[in-house]
Design an enzyme around this catalytic site. Structure first.
Site, mmCIF file in Angstrom:
data_model
loop_
_atom_site.group_PDB
_atom_site.id
_atom_site.type_symbol
_atom_site.label_atom_id
_atom_site.label_comp_id
_atom_site.label_asym_id
_atom_site.label_seq_id
_atom_site.Cartn_x
_atom_site.Cartn_y
_atom_site.Cartn_z
ATOM 1 N N ASP A 1 12.091 14.029 13.182
ATOM 2 C CA ASP A 1 11.630 13.953 11.792
ATOM 3 C C ASP A 1 10.115 14.123 11.712
ATOM 4 O OD1 ASP A 1 11.721 13.745 9.069
ATOM 5 O OD2 ASP A 1 11.946 11.574 9.015
ATOM 6 N N ILE B 1 0.818 -1.212 0.000
ATOM 7 C CA ILE B 1 0.000 0.000 0.000
ATOM 8 C C ILE B 1 0.852 1.262 0.000
ATOM 9 C CG2 ILE B 1 -1.996 -1.076 1.100
ATOM 10 C CD1 ILE B 1 -1.060 0.014 3.760
ATOM 11 N N LYS C 1 5.706 -2.767 7.825
ATOM 12 C CA LYS C 1 6.767 -2.066 7.113
ATOM 13 C C LYS C 1 7.951 -3.011 7.005
ATOM 14 C CE LYS C 1 8.754 1.621 8.937
ATOM 15 N NZ LYS C 1 8.959 3.034 9.324
#
Length: 586
Positions: free
Chosen positions: A520, A398, A420
């Protein structure tokens, strides 16, 4: 025109349209990465003008048409990745001119026709992946000349004919995937000489004849799957000390199950179901402490599982009273010692598991509403993941990220999770490995309603992935760039998103000991669930802070979201910052 440009990376954006033919004017370009966009159209033949190009990645786009034969002009190319596009037609013969190529992936396209024999010229090739296409014809014998090849993926095509015995010449081969083709004939015994082979998948073909690997020296073999073929003869007496997964199911094998299988002491999953096996189950199976899955159903086995060997007790009718007391006394002592050792081991295991649970701050399974990989047996959990993603099929992908791909997986209990997974080459990169371990370390020690939940992870040299709570709406970046989705985000929801992020950061900075900095924060790393609630994700660059130590101001994070002070660290970013201030940018 950027005539001096030698490095260009625009990966992971929303670029659309065709790759412009003017790309061929960047004559000094050595690195071009455009993966993870929405590029379409054909690959321009002007790509062949980039004579200095060493790295080219266009994976995860919608590039279609035939692969231009001008690709063969890239004589300096050592990395070519075009997986996950719509390329069609035959592979050009000129691809064999890329003599310096080390990595070639065309996985998940619509390529057809035969594999060109010119591939044999790629003697530096380490990875060849053309799986999940529509390739037909025979496997070229010339592939046996690729002496440096370690990973050969030809699965999920329409290849026919026999498996070339020349593949046995690949002395560095570690993984061989030929599953789901129309291959016929025998499995060549020459494959048994591939001493570095770790994983071999030959399932779902039309292979026949006996499986002759009796003298194989497959000392590193971990996985062997030849299920759903038409193999005959007996089950090979494998000599594989590293074997963990063996599947010979759905064949025509007969005879007894060899006792030698019991010597594969690391074997955890064995499938011999749907054959014509007879005789008994080897006694050594009862000593296999790693065996967690055994399927011998639909055979003709006539003897039940071997009985457990109970301790031998002397025949007391033949003992004197004193000797009987001595024997009983010895037995009591032995039994006490055994029970004591058992309780000690049990206590040690409990303490170890408790400490591990505290270190990882594992979530408990309550009312069966959530899946946590560390509450399951490792093999079972891993198999669930493999089945849920169809072995990480690209159709379950995805999205792509900075160091891997994200997959959607529906687990057996109907829970949907996001995975992931690091690509193989990224997993071998020390920097990506550090980011992976850092994310596991951070997310295993914190819990907050606005921080994405880590359900588990797999850290192995063959497969590295993280299991997260699934976020139905994706990233904030995707929600804002799409007009339809952006309309859903009225000001009330946007304020709630900002508040959620602020609460998460406040928790990390003030409530964690030691404090944690994310480093981040960007719209790409803010995920939204079905209720448009915000969750902070991607902790690969995050750090624990020691209040008593000094810290370097190392630049980390996504440009455009980095704190303005960091822009002074380099001349380029300094100029960009001054230009923004001068022009009144926010």
């Amino acid at each position: 025109m950027l005539s001096e440009l030698n490095y260009l990376s625009l990966s992971g954006n929303s670029l659309s349209g065709e790759l412009p033919y003017q790309i061929g004017l960047l004559s000094k370009l050595t690195y071009l990465s455009l993966w993870g966009n929405n590029l379409s159209g054909k690959l321009p033949y002007q790509i062949g003008l980039l004579l200095k190009l060493m790295y080219l990645s266009l994976s995860g786009n919608n590039v279609g048409g035939k692969l231009t034969c001008q690709i063969g002009m890239l004589s300096e190319l050592n990395y070519l990745s075009l997986w996950g596009n719509n390329l069609s037609g035959e592979l050009p013969y000129q691809i064999g001119m890329l003599s310096k190529l080390n990595y070639l992936s065309l996985r998940g396209n619509s390529l057809s026709g035969k594999l060109p024999s010119s591939l044999s010229n790629l003697t530096q090739l380490h990875v060849l992946d053309v799986s999940y296409n529509q390739l037909s014809g025979f496997i070229p014998n010339e592939l046996g000349n690729l002496s440096n090849l370690a990973y050969l993926y030809l699965g999920e095509n329409d290849l026919s004919g026999s498996i070339p015995s020349e593949l046995g010449n690949l002395s560095n081969l570690e993984e061989l995937y030929l599953q789901k083709n129309r291959l016929t004939g025998r499995i060549p015994s020459a494959l048994g000489s591939s001493t570095k082979l770790k994983n071999m998948y030959l399932s779902d073909n039309q292979l026949s004849g006996s499986f002759d690997l009796h003298d194989a020296n497959l000392t590193h073999l971990v996985t062997l799957d030849v299920s759903r073929n038409s193999l005959t003869g007996s089950v090979p007496a494998f000599k594989c000390s590293s074997l963990r997964y063996l599947s010979l199911s759905d064949n025509l094998l007969s005879g007894n199950i060899p006792n030698e299988l019991g010597n594969c002491y690391l074997l955890s999953k064995l499938r011999l179901d749907n054959n014509n096996l007879t005789g008994s189950i080897p006694k050594k199976f009862r000593c296999s402490i790693h065996l967690t899955f055994l399927n011998l159903s639909h055979n003709h086995l006539s003897v039940a599982l071997p009985p457990i060997n109970y301790p031998y007790y002397p025949n007391s009718c033949k003992l004197t009273s004193n000797r009987r007391k001595s024997v009983y006394f010895i037995l009591c002592i032995a039994l006490s010692v055994t029970v004591g050792l058992f309780l000690l081991i049990l206590a040690s295991v409990f303490v170890f598991r408790q400490k591990t649970r505290e270190n990882l701050n594992k979530m408990a399974v309550q009312n069966g509403d959530i899946f946590t990989i560390w509450n399951f047996d490792g093999n079972l959990a891993y198999e669930d993941i493999i089945r849920a993603t169809n072995n990480f099929d690209i159709r379950n992908c995805i999205g792509t990220g900075g160091y891997g791909s994200v997959y959607e997986a529906r687990l057996p209990n109907k829970t949907i999770v996001a995975l992931k997974k690091l690509h193989r080459l990224e997993a071998e990169d020390p920097s990506f490995d550090r980011s992976f371990r850092n994310e596991v370390h951070i997310l295993s020690n914190i819990r907050h309603k606005n921080i994405v939940k880590l359900y588990g992870f797999c850290l192995h040299n063959r497969c590295m992935f993280l299991v997260y709570e699934y976020m139905e709406k994706g990233s904030l970046f995707c929600a804002l760039r799409d007009d339809a989705h952006a309309m859903e985000l009225d000001w009330t929801k946007r304020v709630e998103i900002v508040k959620g992020i602020a609460h998460a950061l406040s928790y990390m900075h003030n409530d964690c000991n030691p404090p944690i900095v994310h480093r981040d924060i960007s719209s790409n790393n803010i995920l939204l669930n079905s209720k448009m609630e915000a969750f902070v994700a991607d902790f690969g660059a995050s750090r624990f802070l020691d209040p008593d130590s000094s810290h370097q101001t190392m630049v980390a994070g996504t440009y455009g979201y980095i704190a303005p002070g960091y822009h002074f660290l380099t001349c380029l970013n300094f100029n960009l910052y001054i230009a923004c201030v001068y022009n009144g940018c926010n």
